[in-house]
Design an enzyme around this catalytic site. Structure first.
Site, PDB file in Angstrom:
ATOM      1  N   ASP A 474       3.645   0.406   1.060  1.00 21.18           N
ATOM      2  CA  ASP A 474       3.265   0.006  -0.296  1.00 21.18           C
ATOM      3  C   ASP A 474       3.629   1.061  -1.343  1.00 21.18           C
ATOM      4  O   ASP A 474       2.833   1.364  -2.239  1.00 21.18           O
ATOM      5  CB  ASP A 474       1.753  -0.309  -0.345  1.00 21.18           C
ATOM      6  CG  ASP A 474       1.410  -1.344  -1.421  1.00 21.18           C
ATOM      7  OD1 ASP A 474       2.335  -1.928  -2.005  1.00 21.18           O
ATOM      8  OD2 ASP A 474       0.205  -1.553  -1.667  1.00 21.18           O
ATOM      9  N   GLU A 483      10.483  -4.291  -2.636  1.00 23.99           N
ATOM     10  CA  GLU A 483      11.298  -5.112  -3.547  1.00 23.99           C
ATOM     11  C   GLU A 483      10.841  -6.563  -3.517  1.00 23.99           C
ATOM     12  O   GLU A 483      10.403  -7.078  -2.478  1.00 23.99           O
ATOM     13  CB  GLU A 483      12.757  -5.054  -3.095  1.00 23.99           C
ATOM     14  CG  GLU A 483      13.711  -5.857  -3.957  1.00 23.99           C
ATOM     15  CD  GLU A 483      14.388  -5.009  -5.013  1.00 23.99           C
ATOM     16  OE1 GLU A 483      13.830  -4.893  -6.120  1.00 23.99           O
ATOM     17  OE2 GLU A 483      15.464  -4.465  -4.720  1.00 23.99           O
TER      18      GLU A 483
END
Ligand SMILES: *[C@@H]1O[C@H](CO)[C@@H](O)[C@H](O)[C@H]1NC(C)=O
Ligand SMILES: *[C@@H]1O[C@H](CO)[C@@H](O)[C@H](O)[C@H]1NC(C)=O
Ligand SMILES: *[C@@H]1O[C@H](CO)[C@@H](O)[C@H](O)[C@H]1NC(C)=O
Ligand SMILES: *[C@@H]1O[C@H](CO)[C@@H](O)[C@H](O)[C@H]1NC(C)=O
Ligand SMILES: *[C@@H]1O[C@H](CO)[C@@H](O)[C@H](O)[C@H]1NC(C)=O
Ligand SMILES: *[C@@H]1O[C@H](CO)[C@@H](O)[C@H](O)[C@H]1NC(C)=O
Ligand SMILES: *[C@@H]1O[C@H](CO)[C@@H](O)[C@H](O)[C@H]1NC(C)=O
Ligand SMILES: *[C@@H]1O[C@H](CO)[C@@H](O)[C@H](O)[C@H]1NC(C)=O
Length: 579
Positions: A474, A483
């Site tokens: 994360d 992404e």
């Protein structure tokens, strides 16, 4: 980093928008994140799958470029890049920024809205029979931009392919997208006895317009004076991140969708000849924005089975599809391998986004399952597809130490952390997607820390996914993991729509209650295309490829299903990002 670059379109001819479905006067909005942590009463239709379909579509709305309509539901988005195309006196504003059971889910109007936003832009980008704009952006300027939608660097140069400088792949892929959506709006369902386009969505005028664009672009792809070539030969600016590996699969898929649209046996035979000529059977590996080969066998099978007028041999294509799927499920000469936690992983592809290739296979298997030679195979494909979907929705051993164990070990482990990889779906979902607009930050140097907490929740965004050790960190700058992209959402949207149509049971993540799994990061560092320092341990594999994404655009076709039949959506990717 993600860079808004690209665009799809506003309304062109008024005839194109006349029949768009009216959106609800009370807009549908994503519920709070805690909704994903409470099970439903398991009735039909299942409200949790409907919500997921709604969230996944909402994500596309958050990615819009251009002037935003009155109906915009994403309060934190502004109009942007309004001058795209001005230098060439073409209006290329609109479209999408990127980095892809609607009726049952009550989301048909939003599906329509989402598709038209893309298709209308593509119509604008196809300015005459053999001219197609394929890139809006400057690699040097846009690539280093990290910020909101109100200060995107401009002017943004535009690039085209044309008769003397063609792009066989991009023209054929766009033709395929137009033809596929023409089939949708024209209610040319493959299996019309069972499924059809909802009456509200049917629009023959729009369908005809799309078919005309498809036919022109296919002729341009096949017969350009400049010959057949990949589009980066004509537009080198697209090469770095979105160079296309070849164009044989795009020619085949364009011919196939057109044969579906017209029932023309010659076009089906042409598709088969491309499959032969470009040796596609031997390049059957991953299914993604660049390679559609594994999807071809499925589509050949479907058309051969349902449309006798094309005079095809269904058995041959059924066998080709099953050979690919069996190799994966039986793990014999598989193009991929399974991670310890049970995710199908394609070395070299999955390192820069692990969920997308696995979910694409799941989508194809589920689509194909009704055509399998036996019930046994059908069950086998459905189970495998379910395992990949469940993994993405939280049935995974995302953790530090336990990720090095097998899935069974991890399950038994107290400190296993389970992560559903969709933003805003559950309290354990990722909260730092690699999106400049959602982050609220303006400085790429401090991408991870300014701001520390993401400003806007990007509901419905499927992230890249965990590394090959099933670990997810994360980290906003770690784009292989965090992404978000148009094509990442596409297979999830298909699968969620199929489950909305079929399921009473909830998506896996409603079993993950807030607080039961503490949201922590695994120890160490990731092992992916950005971080290689974390590549230790029993599942280590060398050579994680460093991929430098840049501000480039390609057109790619993402296949997804609509209430049980094929819907094919053109996804235009504009990724960027230095790492
Ligand atoms: C579907 O949407 C319409 C319009 O917003 C709404 O009136 C209706 O209650 C919704 N139905 C369900 C089942 O959510
Ligand atoms: C289940 O929940 C839905 C709303 O999500 C509701 O409309 C329905 O009445 C409930 N069914 C039962 C049997 O409680
Ligand atoms: C197609 O459009 C381009 C500009 O977008 C123009 O240069 C070209 O002459 C046009 N070709 C034809 C055949 O109209
Ligand atoms: C949209 O504009 C508002 C007001 O200037 C700003 O606060 C917000 O961050 C902008 N959104 C994005 C995505 O840049
Ligand atoms: C055709 O495309 C090439 C490559 O993008 C471009 O350099 C050339 O100017 C285009 N031709 C016309 C007539 O616009
Ligand atoms: C390509 O050109 C050939 C020769 O003129 C023609 O027969 C064929 O129909 C063309 N193909 C397409 C798709 O237009
Ligand atoms: C279809 O192809 C298979 C081999 O893949 C062959 O055995 C069969 O006879 C063919 N069927 C027809 C109707 O041509
Ligand atoms: C960031 O989020 C964390 C966890 O939700 C919270 O404890 C913290 O107060 C937030 N920090 C800021 C500056 O908002």
């Amino acid at each position: 980093m993600l860079l808004p670059l690209l665009a799809f379109a506003l309304h062109t001819a008024s005839t194109l928008v006349a029949a768009q479905l009216a959106l609800p006067s009370q807009p549908w909005l994503p519920p709070s994140i805690s909704d994903g942590a409470s099970p439903s009463n398991q009735s039909y239709p299942n409200s949790k799958w409907s919500t997921l379909v709604g969230n996944l579509l909402y994500f596309y709305e958050a990615q819009r470029s251009g002037e935003l309509p009155q109906t915009n539901r994403v309060s934190w988005r502004n109009a942007s890049a309004l001058d795209d195309g001005r230098e060439a006196r073409v209006d290329l504003s609109g479209g999408y920024y990127d980095a892809g059971g609607y009726d049952v889910a009550n989301q048909t109007a939003y599906l329509d809205d989402m598709l038209r936003w893309g298709l209308d832009w593509l119509v604008k980008a196809h300015t005459n029979e053999s001219t197609l704009y394929v890139l809006v952006a400057s690699k040097d300027v846009d690539n280093s931009y990290w910020g909101g939608d109100r200060s995107i660097p401009s002017p943004r140069p535009v690039y085209q392919v044309n008769d003397t400088y063609p792009g066989t792949d991009v023209a054929a892929q766009t033709a395929a997208a137009f033809a596929a959506c023409s089939n949708l709006y024209g209610n040319r369902a493959l299996d019309s006895s069972t499924f059809s386009t909802p009456a509200s969505l049917q629009d023959n005028g729009f369908s005809d317009t799309l078919l005309t664009h498809a036919q022109q672009l296919y002729a341009f792809a096949v017969n350009a004076t400049g010959g057949r070539k990949v589009y980066q030969k004509s537009v080198p600016q697209v090469a770095d991140a979105y160079g296309s590996s070849d164009y044989g699969d795009e020619l085949a898929i364009a011919a196939l969708f057109l044969s579906w649209a017209t029932g023309d046996a010659a076009l089906f035979a042409e598709a088969e000849s491309y499959y032969e000529k470009y040796n596609l059977a031997d390049s059957n590996r991953v299914f993604n924005w660049d390679s559609k080969v594994p999807g071809l066998a499925v589509l050949f099978s479907q058309i051969a089975k349902s449309n006798p007028s094309v005079g095809a041999n269904f058995t041959t294509w059924q066998a080709a599809a099953e050979q690919y799927f069996d190799s994966i499920v039986d793990n014999k000469k598989s193009p991929g391998r399974m991670t310890g936690g049970g995710l199908l992983f394609f070395e070299g592809d999955s390192d820069s986004a692990s969920l997308n290739p696995a979910l694409n296979v799941a989508m194809l298997m589920r689509r194909f399952s009704t055509l399998a030679t036996s019930d046994e195979k059908k069950t086998k494909y459905l189970n495998f597809a379910q395992s990949q979907l469940d993994y993405a929705l939280g049935k995974n051993p995302m953790s530090g130490e336990s990720a090095l164990l097998t899935y069974e070990d991890a399950n038994a482990n107290d400190y296993t952390i389970l992560v559903p990889y969709i933003v805003g779906a559950n309290p354990n979902s990722p909260s730092n997607p690699h999106s400049a607009m959602a982050s609220g930050g303006n400085d790429v140097e401090t991408i991870d820390t300014d701001p520390l907490n993401t400003t806007y929740t990007l509901y419905g965004a499927v992230v890249g996914g965990p590394d090959k050790l099933d670990r997810f960190f994360d980290i906003r700058s770690d784009w292989p993991q965090t992404e978000i992209a148009l094509d990442y959402n596409a297979p999830m949207l298909t699968l969620a729509a199929m489950h909305a149509l079929a399921d009473r049971l909830d998506p896996y993540y409603t079993a993950l209650r807030a607080g039961e799994y503490e949201k922590v990061k695994p120890d160490g560092f990731p092992c992916d295309a950005v971080f290689t320092s974390g590549c230790r341990g029993p599942h280590m594999s060398k050579g994680a490829k460093i991929a430098m994404a840049v501000s480039i655009v390609v057109v790619s076709l993402i296949v997804f299903g609509l209430a049980g039949y094929y819907l094919h959506l053109l996804i235009r990717n504009a990724k960027d990002g230095t790492v």
